[in-house]
Design an enzyme around this catalytic site. Structure first.
Site: not given
Ligand code: SF4
Length: 254
Positions: A177, A158
């Site tokens: 997220d 991420k």
């Protein structure tokens, strides 16, 4: 003769009829599958259009002046708000502005500076390690590929996607997220029960050129309207396209 011909013709006719029926069924089935796919693709396109229309100006909320600062800020943002991270990074970068300086910083000094972002022991180790690897192995410059970024301490997929997308404009993945995870599932764009699965699904349904913008837009939607508890569906411009079980209102006819 007439009887024999009739008898011989019956199974042939029945077979032909059954064949035609089966063919019709198959054609009907594939036709309806195609129609469903088209409808679902149109729905995704419309969701993307509406998100972009409302949040097209959305940017990464982490303050940064370079890919290095973005990388550090993103590492610090784990389990923490961007607002909180933006409160600590000015002092952090004033004291240790480069990867070399961060690598040489005393760990206690780093911990003190980033304490309020939570998990500060691990985060201090990560940003110090990131400084070391980037200065020693990448000539002090943040690498621009997913494979290289994943070798940097503290940079999981991420974080790497954020840096590649925001700092270099490279779409190597979709940032998932907590907001993207929740809203992608509410909107029926993904079903996966982990961020990794949701990212893979989103990469399949969203055109690559929208991967970077999509995450920013959804994150803004998640903060402003589609909040975790009691989403504000009455104010949501995606409501007619949303199938979420926890919707708090349904427009007429749905
Ligand atoms: S309708 Fe409600 S649940 Fe669906 S996207 Fe909008 S705010 Fe979220």
């Amino acid at each position: 003769m007439k009887t024999a011909a009739k008898a011989a013709g019956k199974p042939a006719k029945a077979a032909a009829k059954a064949g035609a029926k089966a063919a019709g069924k198959t054609a009907g089935k594939s036709g309806s599958t195609k129609a469903t796919k088209t409808k679902s693709a149109e729905r995704v396109t419309e969701i993307l259009r509406l998100l972009h229309e409302r949040y097209g100006e959305a940017q990464c909320a982490l303050d940064h002046r370079s890919p290095w600062e973005l990388l550090v800020a993103t590492i610090l943002s784990a389990q923490c708000t961007d607002v909180r991270v933006n409160m600590v990074t000015p002092q952090l970068f004033a004291a240790y502005p480069t990867p070399e300086a961060m690598a040489a910083a005393p760990i206690e000094a780093l911990e003190r500076l980033i304490r309020t972002t939570g998990f500060y022991h691990n985060k201090a180790k990560s940003i110090q390690g990131a400084g070391r690897v980037i200065s020693e192995q990448f000539g002090g410059r943040v690498p621009q590929t997913m494979a290289e970024l994943l070798t940097v301490p503290g940079a999981a997929r991420k974080t790497a996607s954020v840096v590649l997308g925001v700092a270099f404009g490279k779409a190597e993945g979709v940032v998932v997220d907590t907001h993207v995870f929740r809203i992608a599932r509410r909107l029926g764009l993904a079903k996966g029960d982990t961020p990794q699965k949701v990212e893979r699904e989103l990469m399949r349904v969203i055109p690559r050129e929208r991967w970077i913008g999509f995450s920013h837009e959804v994150i803004h939607h998640g903060r402003a309207v589609c909040v975790a508890r009691k989403p504000r569906c009455a104010e949501c411009h995606l409501e007619k396209l949303c199938w979420a079980k926890d919707k708090t209102c349904h427009s007429a006819g749905r």
